[in-house]
Scaffold this active site. Structure first.
Site, short mmCIF file in Angstrom:
data_model
loop_
_atom_site.label_atom_id
_atom_site.label_comp_id
_atom_site.label_asym_id
_atom_site.label_seq_id
_atom_site.Cartn_x
_atom_site.Cartn_y
_atom_site.Cartn_z
N HIS A 41 20.96 -39.75 69.06
CA HIS A 41 20.19 -39.00 68.01
C HIS A 41 20.94 -37.60 67.73
O HIS A 41 21.30 -36.88 67.99
CB HIS A 41 19.54 -38.12 69.26
CG HIS A 41 18.03 -37.74 68.68
ND1 HIS A 41 17.08 -37.64 69.38
CD2 HIS A 41 17.93 -36.45 67.82
CE1 HIS A 41 15.97 -36.51 68.57
NE2 HIS A 41 16.94 -36.11 67.29
N HIS B 213 22.06 -36.70 63.53
CA HIS B 213 21.43 -36.54 62.05
C HIS B 213 22.81 -36.63 61.19
O HIS B 213 22.75 -36.11 60.66
CB HIS B 213 20.08 -35.41 61.93
CG HIS B 213 19.41 -35.67 62.46
ND1 HIS B 213 17.99 -36.23 62.31
CD2 HIS B 213 19.21 -34.79 63.86
CE1 HIS B 213 16.76 -35.94 62.71
NE2 HIS B 213 17.43 -34.91 63.99
N GLY C 69 16.48 -32.00 58.63
CA GLY C 69 15.76 -30.41 58.10
C GLY C 69 14.95 -30.37 57.13
O GLY C 69 14.64 -30.83 56.72
N GLY C 70 15.11 -29.03 56.98
CA GLY C 70 14.53 -28.20 55.64
C GLY C 70 12.96 -27.81 55.89
O GLY C 70 12.50 -27.38 54.93
N TYR D 129 9.40 -39.48 61.17
CA TYR D 129 8.86 -38.68 61.75
C TYR D 129 7.49 -39.34 61.51
O TYR D 129 6.70 -39.91 62.46
CB TYR D 129 8.82 -37.28 61.69
CG TYR D 129 9.04 -36.37 61.75
CD1 TYR D 129 10.28 -36.33 62.48
CD2 TYR D 129 8.85 -34.49 62.51
CE1 TYR D 129 11.26 -35.47 63.34
CE2 TYR D 129 9.55 -33.91 63.16
CZ TYR D 129 10.73 -33.76 63.31
OH TYR D 129 11.26 -33.15 64.32
N ARG E 73 4.35 -31.12 62.73
CA ARG E 73 4.74 -32.20 61.27
C ARG E 73 4.73 -33.38 61.35
O ARG E 73 5.50 -34.11 60.95
CB ARG E 73 6.08 -31.45 62.04
CG ARG E 73 7.05 -30.20 61.75
CD ARG E 73 7.56 -29.79 62.42
NE ARG E 73 8.46 -29.76 63.73
CZ ARG E 73 9.37 -29.37 63.98
NH1 ARG E 73 10.76 -29.49 63.07
NH2 ARG E 73 9.62 -29.87 64.87
N ARG F 68 11.57 -30.11 76.50
CA ARG F 68 11.63 -28.27 75.48
C ARG F 68 10.72 -27.66 75.95
O ARG F 68 10.47 -26.77 75.66
CB ARG F 68 11.68 -29.13 74.55
CG ARG F 68 10.60 -29.88 73.82
CD ARG F 68 9.93 -30.08 72.86
NE ARG F 68 10.07 -29.57 71.55
CZ ARG F 68 10.44 -29.53 69.67
NH1 ARG F 68 10.76 -31.12 70.16
NH2 ARG F 68 10.85 -28.83 69.44
N ASP G 247 21.04 -34.14 69.24
CA ASP G 247 20.33 -34.10 67.82
C ASP G 247 20.85 -33.01 67.30
O ASP G 247 20.47 -32.03 66.81
CB ASP G 247 19.04 -33.02 68.65
CG ASP G 247 18.23 -32.81 67.44
OD1 ASP G 247 18.29 -33.73 66.52
OD2 ASP G 247 17.39 -31.93 67.89
N SER H 279 18.02 -30.10 62.72
CA SER H 279 17.94 -28.47 62.62
C SER H 279 16.61 -27.91 63.42
O SER H 279 15.94 -28.69 64.19
CB SER H 279 16.57 -28.22 61.35
OG SER H 279 15.63 -28.64 61.41
ZN ZN Z 1 13.19 -34.15 67.10
#
Ligand code: ZN
Length: 397
Positions: A62, A64, A69-70, A131, A164, A228, A286, A290
């Site tokens: 995992h 990026h 992000g953003g 996503y 999101r 999390r 990760d 972001s």
């Molecule tokens: Zn994620």
């Protein structure tokens, strides 16, 4: 040329004791006691590992790699990763993915970045998608992406329980899972749906609903960020006890003023207490994603960028604090990931496997990293820094 890793203590991940490892053409071709190099037909490089542990190269599923992000607008788009950021942290195989932004980031850009990193010397794969559902693909379907594009081994990160996300329904996620399943079968790949789970109210409930109401097996979906939140993690334990694989995100640290989160060490303690089969547990970083923090009203409070360095930092704590044995801890970022994602020749130090190795000093610091038989890191320093090396800008006059 031959390379011999001389007299290191090998955890393959199982404890093999002190051995020599012979490498040729990027593969491990022999493991044994005191290999006689004088009889080899080609020049031989010897790497002394007398005071080292030798373990498989880490697999981070995992990252990026092409940025992500953003959430705070275009200026908060995170940067692409560089080769040495991965290798100096022991990562010799990476799975790249998109996140919240499937508009200004593309699966094509992700694939190009993965190919670039491979050209620079490590092994790479990607998840197609982002996503949202319907998600981003190269072709007209996820199924076709899996069948037609070599580097695509699954789909992700698909967001659930997150403001999101696309707010997917059972039917939307089931259809996506079905596409991934058939695509995986036809291509001979894992076809995993890698599921980002946010801090939303229902946690993993949607995954349980899909499993209970369709014929898809629980292993089709691999939820991540499961540590999390504590209430999410209790669901994740249940998911694993039912036979599913769960992924923990490294670098999650409890904050006094934040929600109740679990560091990898704490999460693994709970998993042991619940008698979860540790083979069903993986850890990822990760990296370069972001890390936004939102308040209870959904307003963003702060944002930062993740680093892949947390992967080994957290897993080595499991060994240092005697939570897991050396082989059990190493497995979380090597053979467990390779098994879940069906990565042939990865995740173990074994004859016929790729020569992806990490040499650790006695304090478990990363000393040497070998990817595909090539020394990428020595004494903790990157020997290979990728195509543009240090950023150098020249003006023409
Ligand atoms: Zn994620």
């Amino acid at each position: 040329m031959f390379t011999v890793i001389r007299n290191g203590h090998l955890f393959a991940p199982e404890d093999m004791g002190k051995v020599d490892i012979l490498i040729c053409a990027g593969k491990i071709i022999h493991i044994g006691a005191l290999i006689n190099v004088s009889g080899l037909p080609l020049e031989t490089k010897i790497i002394a590992a007398d005071n080292m542990y030798v373990v498989p190269g880490f697999i981070d599923q995992h990252v990026h790699i092409a940025g992500g992000g953003g959430e705070a607008g275009p200026a908060s788009r995170t940067p692409e990763i560089k080769l040495h950021q991965l290798t100096t942290n022991g990562i010799t195989t990476v799975v790249g993915l998109l996140g919240v932004d499937g508009v200004s980031r593309s699966v094509a850009g992700l694939l190009a970045k993965a190919r670039g990193l491979e050209q620079e010397g490590i092994s790479t794969y990607i998840y197609t998608g982002a996503y949202e559902i319907p998600t981003r693909t190269f072709t007209d379907s996820l199924r076709s992406d899996l069948v037609l594009i070599d580097k695509v081994i699954g789909c992700g990160e698909i967001a659930i329980s997150d403001h999101r996300s696309a707010q997917p329904t059972l039917e939307m996620l089931a259809k996506l899972g079905a596409e991934a399943r058939v695509g995986g079968i036809l291509s001979g790949k894992a076809g995993i749906v890698h599921v980002h789970v946010g801090e939303g109210k229902k946690g993993l409930q949607l995954l349980f609903d899909v499993i209970n109401n369709t014929d898809l097996p629980i292993t089709q979906f691999n939820p991540t960020h499961t540590n999390r939140l504590d209430r999410l993690f209790y669901q994740a334990i249940d998911y694993a006890l039912k036979g599913g694989y769960i992924d923990l995100t490294a670098g999650i640290n409890p904050r006094d003023d934040g929600p109740r989160v679990l560091h990898v060490v704490q999460a693994v303690k709970y998993l042991i207490d619940a008698k979860v089969n540790l083979k069903q547990i993986t850890v990822s970083s990760d990296g370069n994603g972001s890390l936004p923090h939102f308040d209870s009203a959904g307003n963003m409070e702060s944002i930062s960028v993740g680093s892949v360095e947390v992967l080994w930092k957290d897993v080595r704590e499991l060994i240092k604090q005697n939570i897991l044995s050396f082989p059990e801890a190493i497995s979380l970022i090597t053979c467990n990931v390779a098994a879940l994602l069906k990565l042939a020749g990865k995740g173990k130090v074994k004859v016929g496997y790729d020569a992806d190795l990490v040499l650790l000093d006695k304090d478990l610091n990363i000393d040497t990293v070998i990817a595909g038989g090539k020394v990428m890191v020595q004494c903790g320093q990157a020997l290979e820094k990728g195509y543009f090396k240090e950023a150098a800008f020249q003006t023409t006059s």
